[in-house]
Enzyme design. Structure first.
Site, PDB file in Angstrom:
ATOM      1  N   GLY A 205       0.755  -1.251   0.000  1.00 46.20           N
ATOM      2  CA  GLY A 205       0.000   0.000   0.000  1.00 46.20           C
ATOM      3  C   GLY A 205       0.784   1.298   0.000  1.00 46.20           C
ATOM      4  O   GLY A 205       0.183   2.364   0.108  1.00 46.20           O
TER       5      GLY A 205
ATOM      6  N   TRP B 230       2.255   3.061  -2.367  1.00 45.67           N
ATOM      7  CA  TRP B 230       1.928   4.012  -3.437  1.00 45.67           C
ATOM      8  C   TRP B 230       0.593   4.699  -3.110  1.00 45.67           C
ATOM      9  O   TRP B 230       0.449   5.907  -3.274  1.00 45.67           O
ATOM     10  CB  TRP B 230       1.816   3.297  -4.800  1.00 45.67           C
ATOM     11  CG  TRP B 230       3.125   2.993  -5.446  1.00 45.67           C
ATOM     12  CD1 TRP B 230       4.329   2.811  -4.812  1.00 45.67           C
ATOM     13  CD2 TRP B 230       3.383   2.834  -6.854  1.00 45.67           C
ATOM     14  NE1 TRP B 230       5.309   2.539  -5.750  1.00 45.67           N
ATOM     15  CE2 TRP B 230       4.766   2.544  -6.991  1.00 45.67           C
ATOM     16  CE3 TRP B 230       2.585   2.892  -7.994  1.00 45.67           C
ATOM     17  CZ2 TRP B 230       5.362   2.327  -8.242  1.00 45.67           C
ATOM     18  CZ3 TRP B 230       3.169   2.666  -9.235  1.00 45.67           C
ATOM     19  CH2 TRP B 230       4.545   2.387  -9.365  1.00 45.67           C
TER      20      TRP B 230
ATOM     21  N   ASP C  26      -5.860  -5.015  -5.363  1.00 46.41           N
ATOM     22  CA  ASP C  26      -4.826  -6.057  -5.326  1.00 46.41           C
ATOM     23  C   ASP C  26      -5.498  -7.418  -5.163  1.00 46.41           C
ATOM     24  O   ASP C  26      -6.587  -7.538  -4.603  1.00 46.41           O
ATOM     25  CB  ASP C  26      -3.830  -5.820  -4.184  1.00 46.41           C
ATOM     26  CG  ASP C  26      -2.477  -6.475  -4.465  1.00 46.41           C
ATOM     27  OD1 ASP C  26      -1.517  -5.740  -4.788  1.00 46.41           O
ATOM     28  OD2 ASP C  26      -2.384  -7.722  -4.388  1.00 46.41           O
TER      29      ASP C  26
ATOM     30  N   ASP D 182      -8.603 -10.093  -8.607  1.00 47.05           N
ATOM     31  CA  ASP D 182      -7.599 -10.359  -9.640  1.00 47.05           C
ATOM     32  C   ASP D 182      -7.852  -9.416 -10.807  1.00 47.05           C
ATOM     33  O   ASP D 182      -8.906  -9.485 -11.455  1.00 47.05           O
ATOM     34  CB  ASP D 182      -7.746 -11.832 -10.072  1.00 47.05           C
ATOM     35  CG  ASP D 182      -6.750 -12.218 -11.143  1.00 47.05           C
ATOM     36  OD1 ASP D 182      -6.089 -11.334 -11.723  1.00 47.05           O
ATOM     37  OD2 ASP D 182      -6.640 -13.429 -11.409  1.00 47.05           O
TER      38      ASP D 182
ATOM     39  N   ASP E  14       1.735  -1.198 -10.459  1.00 45.86           N
ATOM     40  CA  ASP E  14       2.996  -1.785  -9.987  1.00 45.86           C
ATOM     41  C   ASP E  14       2.832  -3.300  -9.901  1.00 45.86           C
ATOM     42  O   ASP E  14       3.553  -3.978  -9.176  1.00 45.86           O
ATOM     43  CB  ASP E  14       3.328  -1.177  -8.606  1.00 45.86           C
ATOM     44  CG  ASP E  14       4.802  -1.319  -8.244  1.00 45.86           C
ATOM     45  OD1 ASP E  14       5.623  -1.506  -9.155  1.00 45.86           O
ATOM     46  OD2 ASP E  14       5.132  -1.233  -7.049  1.00 45.86           O
TER      47      ASP E  14
ATOM     48  N   LYS F  60       4.414  -0.721 -14.532  1.00 46.69           N
ATOM     49  CA  LYS F  60       5.658  -1.496 -14.387  1.00 46.69           C
ATOM     50  C   LYS F  60       5.794  -2.458 -15.568  1.00 46.69           C
ATOM     51  O   LYS F  60       4.833  -3.150 -15.918  1.00 46.69           O
ATOM     52  CB  LYS F  60       5.599  -2.296 -13.076  1.00 46.69           C
ATOM     53  CG  LYS F  60       6.956  -2.862 -12.644  1.00 46.69           C
ATOM     54  CD  LYS F  60       6.806  -4.108 -11.826  1.00 46.69           C
ATOM     55  CE  LYS F  60       6.653  -4.050 -10.350  1.00 46.69           C
ATOM     56  NZ  LYS F  60       7.745  -3.567  -9.562  1.00 46.69           N
TER      57      LYS F  60
HETATM   58  C1  LIG Z   1       5.463  -4.907  -6.159  1.00 52.89           C
HETATM   59  S1  LIG Z   1       3.960  -5.222  -5.368  1.00 52.89           S
HETATM   60  C2  LIG Z   1       3.220  -3.630  -5.304  1.00 52.89           C
HETATM   61  C3  LIG Z   1       3.760  -2.716  -4.248  1.00 52.89           C
HETATM   62  C4  LIG Z   1       2.922  -1.472  -4.103  1.00 52.89           C
HETATM   63  N1  LIG Z   1       3.077  -0.569  -5.226  1.00 52.89           N
HETATM   64  C5  LIG Z   1       3.244  -0.704  -2.851  1.00 52.89           C
HETATM   65  O1  LIG Z   1       3.662   0.446  -2.966  1.00 52.89           O
HETATM   66  O2  LIG Z   1       3.054  -1.220  -1.753  1.00 52.89           O
HETATM   67  C6  LIG Z   1       3.059  -6.025  -6.632  1.00 52.89           C
HETATM   68  C7  LIG Z   1       1.637  -6.378  -6.276  1.00 52.89           C
HETATM   69  O3  LIG Z   1       0.975  -6.863  -7.443  1.00 52.89           O
HETATM   70  C8  LIG Z   1      -0.049  -7.735  -6.995  1.00 52.89           C
HETATM   71  N2  LIG Z   1      -0.595  -8.550  -8.090  1.00 52.89           N
HETATM   72  C9  LIG Z   1       0.025  -9.518  -8.811  1.00 52.89           C
HETATM   73  N3  LIG Z   1      -0.816 -10.058  -9.710  1.00 52.89           N
HETATM   74  C10 LIG Z   1      -2.005  -9.403  -9.563  1.00 52.89           C
HETATM   75  C11 LIG Z   1      -3.275  -9.508 -10.208  1.00 52.89           C
HETATM   76  N4  LIG Z   1      -3.481 -10.398 -11.207  1.00 52.89           N
HETATM   77  N5  LIG Z   1      -4.278  -8.704  -9.810  1.00 52.89           N
HETATM   78  C12 LIG Z   1      -4.079  -7.811  -8.808  1.00 52.89           C
HETATM   79  N6  LIG Z   1      -2.900  -7.669  -8.145  1.00 52.89           N
HETATM   80  C13 LIG Z   1      -1.875  -8.442  -8.519  1.00 52.89           C
HETATM   81  C14 LIG Z   1       0.661  -8.549  -5.916  1.00 52.89           C
HETATM   82  O4  LIG Z   1      -0.263  -9.175  -5.072  1.00 52.89           O
HETATM   83  C15 LIG Z   1       1.518  -7.478  -5.224  1.00 52.89           C
HETATM   84  O5  LIG Z   1       0.860  -6.991  -4.076  1.00 52.89           O
END
Ligand SMILES: C[S@@+](CC[C@H](N)C(=O)[O-])C[C@H]1O[C@@H](n2cnc3c(N)ncnc32)[C@H](O)[C@@H]1O
Length: 208
Positions: free
Chosen positions: A66, A68, A85, A101, A126, A166
């Protein structure tokens, strides 16, 4: 360097914990009450591009844990901050959260319903897939999701809307560039200094 020792953990988990324990940005994030060091990537990009402002509709995809959303909700006080997320996320003041998702079209529909038929000024993504250990496969899977994010943004951004997403250098990145060139007015790749040097991640910024 403080090494992490625990016989039950895999080698890669031990490496990850050792790196976290020795990373000054992890420490700084804690001191500033941010949930992740990832915030420093957004702060750096925001300083350069002035993306986060008040009174915007901001959608943050792959938002957990969280940081961002913590940063953007503080600036975008009177706008809508909407985070999504696949994992649960602890609540953040002035931020609505949808647990789902992103690749599921129903989730995307639910997300836009929360904006009450409005469109987004800014989409942040991200999202990163869990690593399989195979770098080519990881790039391909993550860039495929990024392509879905671009398509979502094209449908749901306001005129002059912006997206920061990203991506990973390698398989699938050229498909993203092709899509961006035909659909957006302007784009650029950014590697913030907070992004680890050994990571293939690169952020792609686009303007409609
Ligand atoms: C690098 S982290 C994000 C960090 C976030 N920007 C922060 O500042 O805390 C990547 C996130 O992408 C989520 N993610 C991966 N695949 C996803 C999907 N299909 N749908 C939603 N979220 C997804 C992961 O659960 C993870 O929490």
């Amino acid at each position: 360097m403080k090494k992490f020792k625990n016989k039950k953990l895999s080698h890669s988990s031990k490496l990850w914990i050792t790196r976290q324990n020795n990373d000054p940005l992890v420490e700084l994030a804690k001191k500033q009450n941010y949930r992740s060091r990832a915030v420093f990537k957004l702060i750096e990009i925001d300083k350069k591009l002035k993306l986060i402002k008040n009174n915007l509709n901001i959608v943050d995809l792959g938002s957990a844990p969280g940081s961002w959303s913590q940063y953007s909700s503080k600036i975008n006080k009177n706008g809508i901050n909407l985070a999504l997320d696949i994992l649960p996320m602890k609540s953040i003041s002035n931020c609505k959260f949808l647990n789902g998702d992103f690749t599921n079209e129903i989730t995307q529909f639910e997300l836009m319903k929360i904006l009450n038929g409005g469109k987004a000024d800014l989409v942040l993504s991200d999202i990163a897939e869990n690593s399989t250990g195979n770098k080519n496969l990881d790039s391909m899977r993550s860039n495929l999701i990024s392509l879905t994010v671009l398509e979502f943004a094209l449908k749901n951004l306001k005129k002059n809307g912006k997206i920061l997403i990203k991506t990973f250098s390698g398989v699938g990145q050229q498909d993203l560039v092709q899509k961006v060139k035909t659909s957006f007015q302007k784009h650029l790749f950014i590697k913030p200094s907070a992004s680890r040097k050994d990571s293939k991640e690169l952020y792609l910024y686009c303007e409609l």
